[in-house]
Design a protein around this motif. Structure first.
Motif, PDB file in Angstrom:
ATOM      1  N   GLU A   2      60.290 -10.463  61.103  1.00 35.94           N
ATOM      2  CA  GLU A   2      61.308 -10.084  62.073  1.00 35.94           C
ATOM      3  C   GLU A   2      60.876  -8.834  62.831  1.00 35.94           C
ATOM      4  N   LYS A   3      61.288  -8.740  64.083  1.00 33.21           N
ATOM      5  CA  LYS A   3      60.914  -7.607  64.910  1.00 33.21           C
ATOM      6  C   LYS A   3      61.984  -6.531  64.953  1.00 33.21           C
ATOM      7  N   SER A   4      63.141  -6.807  64.365  1.00 34.27           N
ATOM      8  CA  SER A   4      64.195  -5.792  64.312  1.00 34.27           C
ATOM      9  C   SER A   4      65.119  -6.098  63.158  1.00 34.27           C
ATOM     10  N   ILE A   5      65.839  -5.093  62.674  1.00 40.31           N
ATOM     11  CA  ILE A   5      66.775  -5.327  61.595  1.00 40.31           C
ATOM     12  C   ILE A   5      68.051  -5.923  62.162  1.00 40.31           C
ATOM     13  N   PRO A   6      68.838  -6.604  61.324  1.00 39.87           N
ATOM     14  CA  PRO A   6      70.035  -7.286  61.840  1.00 39.87           C
ATOM     15  C   PRO A   6      71.061  -6.325  62.428  1.00 39.87           C
ATOM     16  N   HIS A   7      71.724  -6.790  63.480  1.00 44.52           N
ATOM     17  CA  HIS A   7      72.823  -6.066  64.112  1.00 44.52           C
ATOM     18  C   HIS A   7      74.077  -6.852  63.754  1.00 44.52           C
ATOM     19  N   ILE A   8      74.885  -6.320  62.826  1.00 43.94           N
ATOM     20  CA  ILE A   8      75.957  -7.086  62.217  1.00 43.94           C
ATOM     21  C   ILE A   8      77.262  -6.933  62.987  1.00 43.94           C
ATOM     22  N   GLU A   9      77.789  -8.073  63.454  1.00 42.44           N
ATOM     23  CA  GLU A   9      79.039  -8.097  64.207  1.00 42.44           C
ATOM     24  C   GLU A   9      80.224  -8.315  63.263  1.00 42.44           C
ATOM     25  N   PHE A  10      81.406  -7.925  63.727  1.00 39.94           N
ATOM     26  CA  PHE A  10      82.634  -8.199  62.981  1.00 39.94           C
ATOM     27  C   PHE A  10      82.935  -9.692  63.101  1.00 39.94           C
ATOM     28  N   ASP A  11      83.016 -10.381  61.970  1.00 40.80           N
ATOM     29  CA  ASP A  11      83.192 -11.832  61.999  1.00 40.80           C
ATOM     30  C   ASP A  11      84.084 -12.246  60.836  1.00 40.80           C
ATOM     31  N   SER A  12      85.376 -12.203  61.046  1.00 37.66           N
ATOM     32  CA  SER A  12      86.334 -12.533  59.991  1.00 37.66           C
ATOM     33  C   SER A  12      86.576 -14.034  59.922  1.00 37.66           C
ATOM     34  N   LEU A  13      86.729 -14.537  58.701  1.00 39.73           N
ATOM     35  CA  LEU A  13      87.053 -15.946  58.499  1.00 39.73           C
ATOM     36  C   LEU A  13      88.545 -16.204  58.639  1.00 39.73           C
ATOM     37  N   LYS A  14      89.316 -15.124  58.700  1.00 42.96           N
ATOM     38  CA  LYS A  14      90.766 -15.267  58.782  1.00 42.96           C
ATOM     39  C   LYS A  14      91.174 -15.569  60.230  1.00 42.96           C
ATOM     40  N   PRO A  15      91.965 -16.606  60.463  1.00 37.64           N
ATOM     41  CA  PRO A  15      92.366 -16.945  61.840  1.00 37.64           C
ATOM     42  C   PRO A  15      93.251 -15.861  62.457  1.00 37.64           C
ATOM     43  N   ASP A  16      93.129 -15.689  63.765  1.00 32.73           N
ATOM     44  CA  ASP A  16      93.945 -14.711  64.505  1.00 32.73           C
ATOM     45  C   ASP A  16      93.802 -13.301  63.949  1.00 32.73           C
ATOM     46  N   ASN A  17      92.595 -12.960  63.517  1.00 36.60           N
ATOM     47  CA  ASN A  17      92.379 -11.624  62.960  1.00 36.60           C
ATOM     48  C   ASN A  17      92.532 -10.569  64.050  1.00 36.60           C
ATOM     49  N   SER A  18      93.245  -9.489  63.732  1.00 32.30           N
ATOM     50  CA  SER A  18      93.529  -8.445  64.719  1.00 32.30           C
ATOM     51  C   SER A  18      92.428  -7.397  64.811  1.00 32.30           C
ATOM     52  N   GLN A  92      81.793  -2.208  41.435  1.00 26.06           N
ATOM     53  CA  GLN A  92      83.032  -2.776  41.953  1.00 26.06           C
ATOM     54  C   GLN A  92      83.625  -1.849  43.016  1.00 26.06           C
ATOM     55  N   GLY A  93      84.490  -2.427  43.846  1.00 28.34           N
ATOM     56  CA  GLY A  93      85.152  -1.613  44.860  1.00 28.34           C
ATOM     57  C   GLY A  93      85.643  -2.450  46.017  1.00 28.34           C
ATOM     58  N   TYR A  94      86.028  -1.748  47.083  1.00 26.44           N
ATOM     59  CA  TYR A  94      86.588  -2.405  48.264  1.00 26.44           C
ATOM     60  C   TYR A  94      85.851  -1.943  49.520  1.00 26.44           C
ATOM     61  N   VAL A  95      85.784  -2.837  50.503  1.00 24.13           N
ATOM     62  CA  VAL A  95      85.161  -2.533  51.794  1.00 24.13           C
ATOM     63  C   VAL A  95      86.161  -2.891  52.888  1.00 24.13           C
ATOM     64  N   ILE A  96      86.584  -1.876  53.658  1.00 23.13           N
ATOM     65  CA  ILE A  96      87.483  -2.102  54.786  1.00 23.13           C
ATOM     66  C   ILE A  96      86.657  -2.083  56.062  1.00 23.13           C
ATOM     67  N   LEU A  97      86.736  -3.160  56.838  1.00 23.12           N
ATOM     68  CA  LEU A  97      86.016  -3.272  58.100  1.00 23.12           C
ATOM     69  C   LEU A  97      87.021  -3.292  59.233  1.00 23.12           C
ATOM     70  N   PHE A  98      86.730  -2.569  60.318  1.00 24.42           N
ATOM     71  CA  PHE A  98      87.618  -2.640  61.475  1.00 24.42           C
ATOM     72  C   PHE A  98      86.846  -2.362  62.753  1.00 24.42           C
ATOM     73  N   THR A  99      87.235  -3.056  63.787  1.00 24.14           N
ATOM     74  CA  THR A  99      86.515  -2.984  65.054  1.00 24.14           C
ATOM     75  C   THR A  99      86.851  -1.698  65.813  1.00 24.14           C
ATOM     76  N   GLU A 100      86.030  -1.432  66.823  1.00 22.55           N
ATOM     77  CA  GLU A 100      86.277  -0.269  67.687  1.00 22.55           C
ATOM     78  C   GLU A 100      87.591  -0.436  68.447  1.00 22.55           C
ATOM     79  N   ASP A 101      87.888  -1.665  68.853  1.00 24.16           N
ATOM     80  CA  ASP A 101      89.143  -1.927  69.561  1.00 24.16           C
ATOM     81  C   ASP A 101      90.345  -1.662  68.663  1.00 24.16           C
ATOM     82  N   TYR A 102      90.229  -2.044  67.406  1.00 29.03           N
ATOM     83  CA  TYR A 102      91.335  -1.799  66.475  1.00 29.03           C
ATOM     84  C   TYR A 102      91.545  -0.293  66.290  1.00 29.03           C
TER      85      TYR A 102
END
Length: 292
Positions: A2-18, A92-102
């Motif tokens: 690979e020529k670059s490391i991954p750029h990870i987007e917010f991609d929720s499996l939950k429908p209508d995610n805010s 163990q633990g939790y990971v909270i992800l949220f977009t810039e728009d949120y």
């Protein structure tokens, strides 16, 4: 290769995610071989993230620096930062992800200092160690329970927003004990203005006098501000900023080091190579190969 490391987007499996999601560290570790990128290898975030460790000991990479983590360690990352996990047994633990728009939608409900403390990567450490009696975990667990309740749809977004605001306020209270100097608003505002000018002009000048002139203050005064805020000189802060930008660009694009040198404001590519090696111990190409 690979020529670059991954750029990870917010991609929720939950429908209508805010724009906000909560996962467990264990679920990410279990699925690490099923997803397109390995979460244990360096990747760049296209969203903001808060990680709360509840058990085990390990390390987490934030902008090319490994941080030791254990029970009640909290890591917060901003959009654009480099991240990698290390999934040791029992972690163990939790990971909270949220977009810039949120985040932008929530700004009016959050005190200004919270945003400065938690999402100013160049100003403060990304790590918080909560006390054993901290009740932040109670609200994170409640958030996870609410988010996992697929049957409860009515008014659920308002519940998320309320819990998000509480969690942020709790984290800000923990962070404020590590950042008493924020109360000195005159120096803080000057430092933030300096950083803002640096973000705009870092490829024009790496000279501290240039930024002191932009702020209408003396070089000595700017140095004093930087030493008080981040315990380094203005020049050291400028160099650290440029090097971090160079690292991010090197591993996240196909740009050659010669092209990068010109884009960062170096007149000669050889000068950039010397500058980069002086501050990192690596040539740009060696650094890129090591992280990819």
């Amino acid at each position: 290769m690979e020529k670059s490391i991954p750029h990870i987007e917010f991609d929720s499996l939950k429908p209508d995610n805010s724009g906000i999601e909560i996962l467990t560290i264990e679920s990410i570790a279990i699925r690490k071989t099923e997803i397109d990128h390995s979460p244990e290898k360096a990747h760049q975030l296209a969203f903001n993230m808060i990680v709360f460790y509840t058990a085990g000991e390990s390390r987490q990479l934030v902008d090319f620096v490994w941080h030791e983590v254990k029970r009640n360690t909290i890591i917060h990352l901003s959009k654009g930062q480099i991240n990698a996990f290390q999934f040791n047994e029992g972690l163990q633990g939790y990971v909270i992800l949220f977009t810039e728009d949120y985040l932008k939608k929530q700004i009016n409900t959050l005190p200004k200092n919270e945003l400065i403390r938690l999402f100013n990567a160049h100003l403060f450490s990304p790590i918080i160690q909560a006390s054993q009696d901290s009740n932040v975990l109670n609200y994170i667990e409640l958030f996870h329970k609410e988010y996992s309740n697929i049957e409860e749809g009515y008014n659920q977004e308002n519940t998320y927003n309320a819990l998000y605001s509480i969690i942020f306020s709790k984290l800000e209270r923990l962070k404020q004990y590590q950042t008493f100097h924020l109360k000195r608003s005159d120096k803080l505002n000057s430092f933030l203005d300096f950083k803002s000018h640096l973000e705009t002009h870092f490829n024009t000048s790496r000279n501290a006098d240039f930024y002191a002139e932009k702020l209408n203050i003396t070089y000595k005064h700017l140095n004093s501000i930087c030493k008080d805020m981040v315990s380094v000189t203005a020049k050291q802060f400028i160099d650290a900023f440029v090097i971090l930008e160079a690292k991010r660009l090197l591993i996240n694009s196909e740009i050659k080091s010669t092209e990068l040198a010109y884009s960062l404001g170096f007149e000669e590519p050889t000068n950039f190579v010397k500058y980069f090696k002086k501050h990192t111990g690596f040539t740009p190409n060696t650094f890129k190969k090591d992280y990819i």
